[in-house]
Motif scaffolding. Structure first.
Motif, mmCIF file in Angstrom:
data_model
loop_
_atom_site.group_PDB
_atom_site.id
_atom_site.type_symbol
_atom_site.label_atom_id
_atom_site.label_comp_id
_atom_site.label_asym_id
_atom_site.label_seq_id
_atom_site.Cartn_x
_atom_site.Cartn_y
_atom_site.Cartn_z
ATOM 1 N N TRP A 1 -14.503 53.338 67.426
ATOM 2 C CA TRP A 1 -14.031 52.240 66.596
ATOM 3 C C TRP A 1 -13.063 52.737 65.535
ATOM 4 O O TRP A 1 -13.082 53.914 65.155
ATOM 5 C CB TRP A 1 -15.205 51.574 65.880
ATOM 6 N N LEU A 2 -12.249 51.811 65.039
ATOM 7 C CA LEU A 2 -11.471 52.072 63.842
ATOM 8 C C LEU A 2 -12.213 51.442 62.670
ATOM 9 O O LEU A 2 -12.642 50.283 62.750
ATOM 10 C CB LEU A 2 -10.067 51.485 63.942
ATOM 11 N N ARG B 1 -5.763 50.318 67.242
ATOM 12 C CA ARG B 1 -6.871 51.273 67.277
ATOM 13 C C ARG B 1 -6.528 52.549 66.503
ATOM 14 O O ARG B 1 -7.382 53.158 65.871
ATOM 15 C CB ARG B 1 -7.205 51.620 68.730
ATOM 16 N N GLN B 2 -5.267 52.935 66.531
ATOM 17 C CA GLN B 2 -4.847 54.174 65.886
ATOM 18 C C GLN B 2 -4.529 53.991 64.403
ATOM 19 O O GLN B 2 -4.907 54.815 63.569
ATOM 20 C CB GLN B 2 -3.618 54.745 66.606
ATOM 21 N N LEU C 1 -12.573 47.126 67.215
ATOM 22 C CA LEU C 1 -12.594 47.763 68.531
ATOM 23 C C LEU C 1 -11.664 46.983 69.451
ATOM 24 O O LEU C 1 -12.061 45.985 70.055
ATOM 25 C CB LEU C 1 -14.004 47.799 69.118
ATOM 26 N N PRO C 2 -10.399 47.390 69.570
ATOM 27 C CA PRO C 2 -9.463 46.675 70.441
ATOM 28 C C PRO C 2 -9.698 47.014 71.918
ATOM 29 O O PRO C 2 -10.185 48.103 72.251
ATOM 30 C CB PRO C 2 -8.085 47.204 69.990
ATOM 31 N N GLN C 3 -9.352 46.073 72.769
ATOM 32 C CA GLN C 3 -9.381 46.314 74.209
ATOM 33 C C GLN C 3 -8.541 47.549 74.526
ATOM 34 O O GLN C 3 -7.445 47.725 73.998
ATOM 35 C CB GLN C 3 -8.832 45.090 74.933
ATOM 36 N N ASN C 4 -9.053 48.401 75.419
ATOM 37 C CA ASN C 4 -8.411 49.696 75.644
ATOM 38 C C ASN C 4 -7.850 49.859 77.051
ATOM 39 O O ASN C 4 -7.335 50.916 77.387
ATOM 40 C CB ASN C 4 -9.403 50.823 75.355
ATOM 41 N N GLY C 5 -7.952 48.838 77.888
ATOM 42 C CA GLY C 5 -7.450 48.949 79.253
ATOM 43 C C GLY C 5 -7.520 47.604 79.949
ATOM 44 O O GLY C 5 -8.164 46.666 79.473
ATOM 45 N N HIS C 6 -6.861 47.509 81.101
ATOM 46 C CA HIS C 6 -6.774 46.231 81.811
ATOM 47 C C HIS C 6 -8.137 45.741 82.288
ATOM 48 O O HIS C 6 -8.374 44.539 82.382
ATOM 49 C CB HIS C 6 -5.819 46.354 83.000
ATOM 50 N N LYS C 7 -9.054 46.654 82.604
ATOM 51 C CA LYS C 7 -10.374 46.277 83.107
ATOM 52 C C LYS C 7 -11.450 46.347 82.035
ATOM 53 O O LYS C 7 -12.616 46.098 82.304
ATOM 54 C CB LYS C 7 -10.753 47.171 84.285
ATOM 55 N N VAL D 1 -14.172 56.582 65.319
ATOM 56 C CA VAL D 1 -15.555 56.693 64.864
ATOM 57 C C VAL D 1 -16.479 56.298 66.017
ATOM 58 O O VAL D 1 -16.413 55.170 66.508
ATOM 59 C CB VAL D 1 -15.813 55.792 63.645
ATOM 60 N N GLN D 2 -17.310 57.223 66.455
ATOM 61 C CA GLN D 2 -18.166 56.982 67.616
ATOM 62 C C GLN D 2 -19.330 56.068 67.240
ATOM 63 O O GLN D 2 -20.186 56.427 66.427
ATOM 64 C CB GLN D 2 -18.705 58.307 68.161
#
Length: 236
Positions: free
Chosen positions: A85-86, A60-61, A102-108, A78-79
């Motif tokens: 998003w990247l 993502r970064q 848009l990678p997954q950003n958390g466990h949930k 980018v919103q």
């Protein structure tokens, strides 16, 4: 009379197939539910950790570098809709493409309405919708089947420009644009105390106004294979 017998036979087979699917789903729920009932720890309320969350956040970064493609510009955060998003602008000889990740950003964190967000962001019109299918070649020494991907493939346009677009959710052993497919993959992975990490991928290639998207289908298929292979090698 033969037609009536044939219809009854088909109906009986249809009922049997529905029963078989129902029994499989009940077995799947039982395998998950019984340990949860015994321990008080339910996998849907306490999902396993995403093992490669660090790599997903790095993607993502920093984005990704693709073989034979030059990165011209990277924009992270980018919103688009409710997510950041990247966005990468990449080039291969005379071809320019826009890669959105848009990678997954958390466990949930689960895939939801990403394609609607992109449509709303660009305010484009679309047509020529179809499914693009491709496989990812693995190393010759691998005994695993080649992962397959199904992607949305369509033409979009604004008053200024026309595009060919490919979109899918990528996960470790394949991909699909349907959130239901990811949910199924993730449910199976949870049986082994794993997760099906995901990355939303959207590839946009400018084309001539009113051009048939079949013209760029080989290019987008090849680029889709490269993106999926890179995610499997470096992120998943």
């Amino acid at each position: 009379m033969k037609q009536m017998i044939s219809a009854r036979k088909l109906l009986r087979q249809y009922k049997l197939s529905k029963i078989a699917i129902l029994m499989f789903l009940l077995l799947l729920v039982g395998v998950v539910a019984i340990p949860g009932y015994a321990t008080g720890r339910w996998p849907w309320t306490n999902p396993p950790a995403v093992a490669n969350l660090k790599q997903l956040r790095s993607l993502r970064q920093d984005g990704m570098k693709l073989p034979d493609w030059q990165v011209i510009r990277i924009q992270n955060n980018v919103q688009i809709g409710g997510h950041r998003w990247l966005v990468e602008e990449i080039k291969n000889y005379q071809t320019i493409a826009i890669l959105l990740l848009l990678p997954q950003n958390g466990h949930k964190n689960q895939p939801q309405v990403e394609w609607l967000d992109i449509d709303g962001f660009h305010r484009w019109q679309t047509d020529s919708h179809r499914t693009l299918r491709f496989t990812v070649k693995l190393a010759p020494t691998s005994d695993k089947p080649s992962p397959s991907v199904e992607a949305r493939f369509f033409r979009s346009w604004t008053s200024q420009q026309t595009f060919a677009v490919v979109q899918w959710y990528a996960w470790p052993n394949g991909g699909s644009p349907a959130t239901s497919r990811w949910f199924w993959e993730d449910s199976i992975a949870r049986l082994s105390n794993r997760r099906a990490a995901w990355v939303a991928v959207s590839i946009i290639v400018p084309i001539q106004p009113q051009s048939d998207i079949k013209i760029v289908e080989p290019l987008l298929e090849s680029l889709g294979q490269t993106v999926q292979a890179q995610l499997m090698a470096e992120t998943f």
